[in-house]
Design an enzyme around this catalytic site. Structure first.
Site, short mmCIF file in Angstrom:
data_model
loop_
_atom_site.label_atom_id
_atom_site.label_comp_id
_atom_site.label_asym_id
_atom_site.label_seq_id
_atom_site.Cartn_x
_atom_site.Cartn_y
_atom_site.Cartn_z
N GLY A 56 0.84 -1.20 0.00
CA GLY A 56 0.00 0.00 0.00
C GLY A 56 0.86 1.24 0.00
CB CYS A 83 5.25 -4.25 0.06
SG CYS A 83 6.01 -2.66 -0.22
CE1 TYR A 84 1.40 0.91 5.70
CE2 TYR A 84 -0.41 -0.68 5.62
CZ TYR A 84 0.17 0.46 6.16
OH TYR A 84 -0.46 1.13 7.17
CG HIS A 170 5.46 -5.98 -4.74
ND1 HIS A 170 4.22 -5.76 -4.21
CD2 HIS A 170 6.23 -4.94 -4.34
CE1 HIS A 170 4.22 -4.63 -3.52
NE2 HIS A 170 5.43 -4.10 -3.59
CD GLU A 172 2.40 -8.61 -5.44
OE1 GLU A 172 3.17 -9.40 -4.88
OE2 GLU A 172 2.24 -7.44 -5.05
CG ASP A 226 -7.44 -3.84 -23.43
OD1 ASP A 226 -6.85 -4.91 -23.66
OD2 ASP A 226 -6.90 -2.88 -22.86
CE LYS A 370 -3.08 -4.35 -22.98
NZ LYS A 370 -4.18 -3.58 -23.59
#
Ligand code: XMP
Length: 514
Positions: A56, A83-84, A170, A172, A226, A370
Site C-alpha cells: 500500500g 511490502c506494507y 512483490h 505477485e 481490449d 492484459k
C-alpha cells in the site's frame, strides 16, 4: 479460501488473481472488514485458510495509515505480509520500521535459509521487484531471516511458530522471478491444493446477457485488443443489439479505422459506425498542457459523442442503455480503484469520465489483465497478429506529446512514431515488445545541422516489455537499431535536435510519460 487484505497497493488485485489462478478461492477485503469477518464465527470464518496482507502507499507511522487488529496474528491461520503488509506486521508485533528508505524496481535476493516450506524449490539467488518507501530494520521476536538483498536485510522473513511470513518485495508481479513458486508454497502452507483453472468465457458472456436484458449496447472501440475482445464477446452474447462505434479523434495511429472495420466485419459480422471528430478534438485541446486535464477533456468529449449517438439510435426505436468499454484492471487501479489506493493517472475510460453521464457502463473485462484479455481473444478465435498488437492508449498521441497538442506537433509525433514502428518491424522486434513509441518531451536542446545552430525538441524513445501491464522493463534493443531510429528521427522529423532512450522500469516510471 484465502483472504487478500487490500491496503491500497497497486498490485493487491494481482495477488488475488494469482491465488485464483491456482484454482483456490480468494476474496479481497478491506482491513476494516477482516476481524468482524472472523468474529461472526459463521461459514466464511471457518473457510478462511490463509490471509495475505497487501502492499500500500502509506507509511505505518502516518496519521490515518490503514491498520489491522493485531489479534489476527494469533488466529493460527498462516499470514503472508507483502511490502506494507510486512511493515505493518513488524510494527504491530514489536519490530521497527524506518521511513524514507526508498527502492523501486529490480533487486537481487539471496536466500540464506532453506529451513522452511516457503523457500521450497527456490534457487539461492534470483531477481525480485521492489516498490517501497519504508523498510523493516528490526524484526519482532520469533522471526528469522530467509533472504536479503543488498539494501534490505529483512527482505524475506518468517515466524514459523505463528506461521507468519513477510516479503519486502512483490512475488505477485511478473518480473519477480520465482514469485509464483513463493505464492504456491504459501497456498500449500495454508493446506490448500493447487489446481490451475482456465478462464470461463461462457460465464462472462452470460453476465453480459443478464446485465443487458433486452436493451441495446453501443461500444467504444478503439482498434486496441481490449475493446475488440470486449466487443466480440458482447456481440456473441447479444448479437446485433451490440453496435460498435469508432471515434476518429485524430490522435490514433495510421490505419486504425480500417483495422477496426476489418475485425468487426470478419469476426462479428457487424460494420462499426465511424464518427469523425478530428477538428473538434484538436480545438478542445488548444492551450491545454496539463496531462490530467488532457485526459479529462478527451474522456468527457468521448461521452458527449456517445450520448449523441445514443439519442439518434433511440429515435430510431433502439433502446440503448449501455456503453461498452474495454476497461481492464490496470486502467481501474491506476485511476484509483480501491479505498486506500493512490491515484496514478486518470485513464480516459475510468477516472476521466463525467459524473453525470446517462449511459450505464458495461465493462466485462474490468477484472482481467492484459495477458488474460489476450488469452480470451485467442479463445474467441481472433488472429494472433491482432491479439499481439501493441496496445495504444485511448487518449492516443495526446499523452505522448508533452505540453500543448497542436496540428504541427501531431504531425511530428506521427512521423517519429512511423519511423520507430518501421525500424522495429525491419529488425523483427516489433511483435516481441509490449509497447514502442516516441515522446515529444517539450524539452529543447542544441544541435549542429549543416554547420548551423539548431535549437530543437528532444524526442524520448520508449520501448518496453511487459505482459500484465503492472510492471515493465525497457527493451534491450540492439545498438544499431537504436542508432538507425535516432538518425532517422533527427534527420527526417523537422525541429528535432536529439533522441534519448528511456531506460526506466515500471515501477517507478509508468510506461506512458503522461
Ligand atoms: P501506464 O503508462 O499507465 O500504461 O504504465 C499502462 C497501459 O495503459 C495504457 N494507457 C491507457 N489506456 N486510456 C487507455 O485506454 C488511458 O487513459 C491510458 N493511459 C495509459 C498504456 O498505453 C499502457 O498500455
Amino acid at each position: 479460501m484465502i483472504l487478500v487484505v487490500d491496503f491500497g497497493g497497486q498490485t493487491a488485485h494481482l495477488i488475488f488473481r494469482r491465488v485464483r489462478e491456482f484454482g483456490v478461492e480468494a476474496k479481497i477485503v478491506s482491513p476494516e472488514e477482516i476481524l468482524p469477518l472472523r468474529q461472526t464465527q459463521g461459514q466464511n470464518d471457518i473457510r478462511v485458510k490463509g490471509i495475505i496482507l497487501s502492499g500500500g502507499p502509506s507509511s505505518v507511522y502516518e496519521k490515518n495509515a490503514p491498520t489491522i487488529d493485531p489479534k489476527i496474528f494469533s488466529l493460527g491461520i498462516p499470514i503472508l505480509g507483502i511490502c506494507y503488509g510486512l511493515q505493518l506486521t513488524a510494527y504491530l508485533l514489536g519490530g521497527k520500521v524506518v521511513s524514507g528508505k526508498k527502492e523501486y524496481g529490480p533487486a537481487e535476493l539471496k536466500i540464506s535459509n532453506f529451513k522452511f516450506q516457503i523457500s521450497n524449490e527456490l534457487p539461492q539467488q534470483f531477481i525480485v521487484w521492489m516498490s517501497h518507501g519504508d523498510e523493516v530494520i528490526s524484526l519482532p521476536k520469533g522471526f528469522e531471516t530467509i533472504g536479503s538483498t543488498e539494501h534490505v536485510p529483512f527482505a524475506f522473513v518468517e515466524d514459523s511458530k505463528r506461521k507468519i511470513i513477510g516479503l519486502q518485495f512483490h512475488p505477485e508481479v511478473e518480473h519477480t522471478e520465482f514469485g509464483r513458486i513463493i505464492l504456491e508454497n504459501f497456498v500449500k502452507i495454508c493446506k490448500l491444493s493447487v489446481n490451475p483453472k482456465e478462464i470461463d468465457i461462457r460465464s462472462i458472456e452470460k453476465d453480459v446477457e443478464e446485465k443487458v436484458g433486452d436493451s441495446y449496447v453501443i461500444g467504444a472501440v478503439s482498434g486496441g485488443v481490449d475493446s475488440a475482445v470486449a466487443g466480440i464477446l458482447t456481440a456473441k452474447a447479444i448479437g446485433d443489439r451490440f453496435i460498435p462505434i469508432y471515434v476518429d479523434n485524430g490522435l490514433m495511429r495510421k490505419g486504425t479505422e480500417e483495422h477496426v472495420k476489418r475485425i468487426f466485419s470478419q469476426h462479428a459480422n457487424i460494420n462499426p459506425i465511424v464518427i469523425n471528430a478530428v477538428g473538434e478534438t484538436i480545438s478542445k485541446l488548444k492551450g491545454i498542457t496539463d496531462s490530467e486535464e488532457k485526459r479529462k477533456i478527451i474522456g468527457n468529449f468521448y461521452i458527449e459523442i456517445f450520448e449523441k449517438e445514443m439519442k439518434k439510435l433511440q429515435n430510431s426505436k433502439k433502446d440503448v442503455k449501455f456503453l461498452l468499454q474495454g476497461t481492464i484492471y490496470s486502467d481501474v487501479i491506476e485511476s484509483q480503484g480501491t479505498k486506500h489506493a493512490a491515484k496514478i493517472k486518470s485513464h480516459h475510460n475510468v477516472g476521466a469520465l463525467p459524473k453525470n453521464m446517462k449511459l450505464k457502463l458495461l465493462e466485462p473485462l474490468r477484472h482481467f489483465y492484459k495477458d488474460e484479455v489476450r488469452a480470451i481473444g485467442q479463445k474467441l478465435g481472433l488472429p494472433d497478429e491482432f491479439i499481439n498488437k501493441q496496445p495504444f492508449p485511448g487518449p492516443g498521441y495526446a499523452v505522448r506529446i508533452r505540453g500543448e497538442v497542436t496540428k504541427e506537433r501531431l504531425i511530428m509525433e506521427r512521423q517519429a512514431d512511423d519511423i520507430v514502428l518501421e525500424e522495429l518491424k525491419k529488425a523483427n522486434i516489433l511483435d516481441k515488445v509490449f509497447l514502442s513509441f516516441p515522446v515529444l518531451t517539450n524539452a529543447f536542446s542544441t544541435a549542429v545541422k549543416g554547420d548551423g545552430r539548431h535549437f530543437g525538441e528532444v524526442v524520448a524513445l520508449r520501448v518496453v516489455e511487459s505482459k500484465d501491464v503492472m510492471t515493465s522493463t525497457w527493451a534491450r534493443l540492439p545498438y544499431d537499431v537504436l542508432q538507425k531510429i535516432s538518425s532517422r528521427i533527427v534527420n527526417e522529423v523537422p525541429n528535432v535536435s536529439r533522441v534519448v532512450y528511456d531506460i526506466t522500469t515500471k515501477p517507478p516510471a509508468t510506461m506512458e510519460w503522461e
